[in-house]
Design a protein around this motif. Structure first.
Motif: not given
Length: 176
Positions: A96-119
């Motif tokens: 909303x502020x920086x104008x970054x497209x959703x598809x250009x954002x990667x939420x990652x945790x390469x060595x662990x799991x991303x929990x349901x609460x975040x996802x």
């Protein structure tokens, strides 16, 4: 754990998390508005990394590296990990502020799991954001690695000697 998990909405205030991210971005950049702060941050990064005197460009990838040291499954846990509320606030600010497209954002945790609460919290509002973790499934993509990049490490698998492609290939990295 007896009265619920700390990641539940009833124990958190999303508006305060949004305000906290706004304050962090604007104070870091020395600007009053988040859009100007993001522009200044991107411009400073690019200038100091020999990428020109420019800001963020559409199509550039931004990886948000979470710290999920206590997560081995997608199920939520009582242990402390990255906050779903702070992570959502950061994604909101980028979109909303920086104008970054959703598809250009990667939420990652390469060595662990991303929990349901975040996802779930982020995916409901921003369904085109990519999620990459160590196990994949449930809407997350399994992390891929560039193999044998860390020669000094003990050889106990891809995570020890490889580098996560989602981090290496990103144009920008935010360690959250």
């Amino acid at each position: 754990g007896e009265t619920g998990l700390w990641v539940e909405d009833r124990w958190n205030d999303q508006q305060k998390a949004d305000e906290m991210i706004h304050a962090a971005i604007t104070q870091l950049a020395g600007k009053q508005q988040a859009d100007r702060a993001w522009k200044a941050l991107f411009k400073h990064f690019n200038k100091t990394h020999d990428r020109g005197n420019r800001g963020y460009r559409k199509g550039e990838k931004i990886a948000i590296k979470l710290n999920m040291n206590n997560a081995i499954t997608h199920r939520d846990t009582v242990e402390l990990n990255s906050s779903p509320f702070v992570t959502l606030a950061l994604v909101r600010s980028l979109v909303k502020s920086a104008g970054v497209a959703q598809e250009d954002i990667i939420v990652c945790e390469p060595s662990r799991a991303i929990t349901d609460s975040i996802y779930n919290k982020i995916h409901r509002e921003f369904p085109d954001v990519l999620f990459i973790d160590n196990i994949g499934g449930d809407g997350r993509i399994k992390c891929e690695y560039y193999p044998e990049q860390l020669k000094y490490s003990v050889d106990n698998g891809k995570m020890a000697r490889g580098l996560a492609k989602c981090v290496v290939d990103a144009d920008y990295l935010i360690n959250s």
